[in-house]
Design a protein around this motif. Structure first.
Motif, mmCIF file in Angstrom:
data_model
loop_
_atom_site.group_PDB
_atom_site.id
_atom_site.type_symbol
_atom_site.label_atom_id
_atom_site.label_comp_id
_atom_site.label_asym_id
_atom_site.label_seq_id
_atom_site.Cartn_x
_atom_site.Cartn_y
_atom_site.Cartn_z
ATOM 1 N N THR A 188 -38.260 39.029 55.354
ATOM 2 C CA THR A 188 -36.751 38.917 54.941
ATOM 3 C C THR A 188 -36.179 37.763 55.743
ATOM 4 N N GLN A 189 -36.709 37.224 56.520
ATOM 5 C CA GLN A 189 -36.844 35.945 58.103
ATOM 6 C C GLN A 189 -36.893 34.653 56.937
ATOM 7 N N GLU A 190 -38.245 35.246 56.626
ATOM 8 C CA GLU A 190 -38.452 33.534 55.666
ATOM 9 C C GLU A 190 -37.652 33.086 54.366
ATOM 10 N N GLN A 191 -37.354 34.638 53.520
ATOM 11 C CA GLN A 191 -37.147 34.594 52.605
ATOM 12 C C GLN A 191 -35.261 34.346 52.830
ATOM 13 N N LEU A 192 -34.320 34.813 54.046
ATOM 14 C CA LEU A 192 -33.331 34.021 54.748
ATOM 15 C C LEU A 192 -33.391 33.460 54.721
ATOM 16 N N ARG A 193 -34.142 32.373 55.377
ATOM 17 C CA ARG A 193 -34.178 30.836 55.343
ATOM 18 C C ARG A 193 -34.839 30.284 54.599
ATOM 19 N N LEU A 194 -35.906 30.530 53.888
ATOM 20 C CA LEU A 194 -35.577 30.070 52.055
ATOM 21 C C LEU A 194 -33.964 29.890 51.218
ATOM 22 N N GLY A 195 -33.928 30.555 52.051
ATOM 23 C CA GLY A 195 -32.298 30.952 50.766
ATOM 24 C C GLY A 195 -31.340 29.361 51.626
ATOM 25 N N ALA A 196 -31.433 29.853 52.839
ATOM 26 C CA ALA A 196 -30.069 28.542 53.740
ATOM 27 C C ALA A 196 -30.637 27.249 53.044
ATOM 28 N N GLU A 197 -32.264 27.569 53.503
ATOM 29 C CA GLU A 197 -32.652 25.653 52.666
ATOM 30 C C GLU A 197 -32.568 25.760 51.415
ATOM 31 N N ASN A 198 -31.941 26.270 50.015
ATOM 32 C CA ASN A 198 -32.261 25.833 49.329
ATOM 33 C C ASN A 198 -30.479 25.990 49.178
ATOM 34 N N LYS A 199 -29.756 26.389 50.025
ATOM 35 C CA LYS A 199 -28.312 25.959 49.570
ATOM 36 C C LYS A 199 -27.770 25.100 50.406
ATOM 37 N N LEU A 200 -28.597 24.569 51.482
ATOM 38 C CA LEU A 200 -28.692 23.082 51.858
ATOM 39 C C LEU A 200 -28.570 22.398 51.206
ATOM 40 N N LYS A 201 -29.431 22.182 50.711
ATOM 41 C CA LYS A 201 -30.245 21.104 49.336
ATOM 42 C C LYS A 201 -29.428 21.598 48.947
ATOM 43 N N THR A 202 -28.804 22.528 47.724
ATOM 44 C CA THR A 202 -27.841 21.952 46.741
ATOM 45 C C THR A 202 -26.524 21.811 47.430
ATOM 46 N N VAL A 203 -26.626 21.545 48.437
ATOM 47 C CA VAL A 203 -25.022 20.315 49.101
ATOM 48 C C VAL A 203 -24.316 19.359 49.554
ATOM 49 N N GLU A 204 -26.169 19.172 49.768
ATOM 50 C CA GLU A 204 -26.681 17.414 49.919
ATOM 51 C C GLU A 204 -26.744 16.878 48.562
ATOM 52 N N ALA A 205 -27.626 17.779 47.475
ATOM 53 C CA ALA A 205 -27.257 17.551 46.190
ATOM 54 C C ALA A 205 -26.300 16.959 46.009
ATOM 55 N N GLU A 206 -24.861 17.714 45.509
ATOM 56 C CA GLU A 206 -23.979 17.680 45.556
ATOM 57 C C GLU A 206 -22.813 16.819 46.176
ATOM 58 N N GLN A 207 -22.813 16.636 47.142
ATOM 59 C CA GLN A 207 -22.483 15.579 47.812
ATOM 60 C C GLN A 207 -22.750 14.261 47.497
ATOM 61 N N LYS A 208 -24.284 13.935 47.419
ATOM 62 C CA LYS A 208 -24.843 12.618 46.547
ATOM 63 C C LYS A 208 -24.644 12.235 45.610
ATOM 64 N N GLN A 209 -24.242 13.252 45.056
ATOM 65 C CA GLN A 209 -23.848 13.059 43.482
ATOM 66 C C GLN A 209 -22.737 12.649 43.585
ATOM 67 N N LYS A 210 -21.496 13.019 44.520
ATOM 68 C CA LYS A 210 -20.311 12.703 44.524
ATOM 69 C C LYS A 210 -19.824 11.647 45.151
ATOM 70 N N VAL A 211 -20.597 11.063 46.026
ATOM 71 C CA VAL A 211 -21.368 9.782 47.160
ATOM 72 C C VAL A 211 -21.656 8.840 45.813
ATOM 73 N N ALA A 212 -22.848 9.323 45.053
ATOM 74 C CA ALA A 212 -23.522 8.495 43.917
ATOM 75 C C ALA A 212 -21.665 8.202 42.558
ATOM 76 N N VAL A 213 -21.260 9.168 42.631
ATOM 77 C CA VAL A 213 -19.843 8.778 41.532
ATOM 78 C C VAL A 213 -18.814 8.209 41.705
ATOM 79 N N ALA A 214 -18.351 8.570 43.177
ATOM 80 C CA ALA A 214 -17.381 7.495 44.230
ATOM 81 C C ALA A 214 -18.058 5.472 43.996
ATOM 82 N N GLU A 215 -19.136 5.951 44.141
ATOM 83 C CA GLU A 215 -19.572 4.428 43.980
ATOM 84 C C GLU A 215 -19.704 3.591 42.667
#
Length: 299
Positions: A188-215
Motif C-alpha cells: 500500500t505504501q509503495e502504491q501511494l509513493r508511486l502515485g505521488a511520484e506520478n502526480k509530481l511527474k505530471t505537474v513537472e511535465a505541465e510546468q515544462k510545457q508551460k515554460v516551453a510555450v512561454a519561451e
C-alpha cells in the motif's frame, strides 16, 4: 421306478467342480492398458509382461502393476525461509513408475505402483529444503523459480523409488498473518509513493510545457520585433538612398535648365529687331530686361 435325482445332483456337482477347476486353472489372462503384469511363483518375480493377453501357468500368479500417471497431494506443507519466516503451501505432485524399474518397485515399495506415501514424505522434505534457501521477499518474487527448484529436487529424490515426476503444482502459498499484513502495508505504501511520484511527474511535465510555450511565445515576439526593426531599417535606408538620388538628379537638372534658359534668351536676342514695345501694361515682360539679374549685377 428308480429315483434319478441323486445321480442328477451328482452330475451337477461334478460339473460345478470342473468349472471351478477350469476357472482356477484357465491359463489365458489379460494385462490392461497402462499396466504391467508381474509374474511371480511363490512370491519370487519371474517376469514382467506388457499389456494384452498372456498365458499364465497354474503355479504362477499374475499381479497387475499400474504405470499410469498418479497424483499425490500434500496439504499445508510447512517450511521456513532463510530469514525465519514460516511459510505454508499445498502441493500436488503428478508422477508415474518408470517402466524399466517395475520389478524393483514391486519388490521394494509397492505391489500395485502406488507410491503416494513415499511421494508425500519426499515432497515435505524437499519443500523445507528449498524454502530454507530463500528469504521471504525472494520466495514471493521468485515463485516460478522456487517451483522449478522443488520440481528438480523432487525428481532427484523420487528417482530413488523408481518414480518419475511429471510436474508439481503449488497452491495456497502463504506466510503468517502478521507477515502478510506487513506485506500488504508495504504494498500500500509503495502504491501511494508511486502515485505521488506520478502526480509530481505530471505537474513537472505541465510546468515544462508551460515554460516551453512561454519561451516559444517570447521567441516569436522577438522574431517579430526583429523583423519589424529590420524592415524599418531597410525602409529608412531605401528612403535615404532615394533622397540622395533625388538630390543628385536635382543638382544635375539645375545646370541643364539654366543652359536651356540661356539658349532660349540667345535665340530671342537674335530675333529681336531692337525696338521696344510702345505700350507697356502692368506686368508685361520687357525683352532682355531682367530686374533680378540687373540688381544682382549692380551688386
Amino acid at each position: 421306478m428308480p429315483d434319478r435325482r441323486p445321480a442328477l445332483l451328482g452330475k451337477l456337482a461334478l460339473g460345478l467342480i470342473v468349472l471351478l477347476l477350469v476357472a482356477f486353472l484357465w491359463p489365458l489372462r489379460t494385462v490392461p492398458t497402462g499396466s504391467r503384469g508381474v509374474i511371480t511363483v511363490g512370491g519370487a518375480i519371474k517376469g514382467i509382461e506388457a499389456e494384452g493377453f498372456l498365458l499364465v501357468a497354474p503355479w504362477q500368479k499374475l499381479n497387475i502393476f499400474s504405470v499410469r500417471a498418479e497424483e499425490a497431494t500434500v496439504e499445508g506443507a510447512e517450511g521456513s525461509t532463510s530469514d525465519t519466516q514460516p511459510v505454508k503451501v499445498s502441493l500436488t505432485v503428478r508422477y508415474s513408475i518408470q517402466t524399466n524399474r517395475v520389478a524393483e518397485v514391486f519388490e521394494k515399495y509397492s505391489h500395485d505402483g502406488n507410491l503416494q506415501s513415499y511421494v508425500q514424505t519426499a515432497t515435505q522434505e524437499v519443500f523445507k529444503a528449498v524454502t530454507a534457501r530463500y528469504n521471504a521477499p525472494d520466495l514471493i518474487a521468485k515463485r516460478a523459480v522456487v517451483s522449478g527448484d522443488i520440481l528438480t529436487a523432487l525428481r532427484t529424490k523420487l528417482d530413488l523409488y523408481g518414480a518419475q515426476v511429471i510436474n508439481v503444482d503449488m497452491r495456497n502459498f502463504a506466510f503468517s498473518p502478521s507477515y502478510m499484513a506487513a506485506i500488504n502495508d508495504k504494498v500500500t505504501q509503495e502504491q501511494l509513493r508511486l502515485g505521488a511520484e506520478n502526480k509530481l511527474k505530471t505537474v513537472e511535465a505541465e510546468q515544462k510545457q508551460k515554460v516551453a510555450v512561454a519561451e516559444a511565445d517570447a521567441s516569436a515576439a522577438r522574431a517579430t520585433a526583429d523583423g519589424q526593426a529590420y524592415a524599418q531599417l531597410k525602409l529608412a535606408t531605401a528612403q535615404a538612398e532615394a533622397l540622395k538620388v533625388q538630390n543628385a538628379a536635382l543638382a544635375q537638372n539645375r545646370d541643364v535648365l539654366e543652359l536651356r534658359r540661356i539658349e532660349v534668351e540667345r535665340v530671342k536676342a537674335e530675333k529681336w529687331n531692337g525696338q521696344l514695345p510702345t505700350a507697356i501694361y502692368a506686368g508685361a515682360p520687357i525683352p532682355f530686361f531682367n530686374p533680378q539679374g540687373a540688381s544682382s549685377g549692380k551688386q
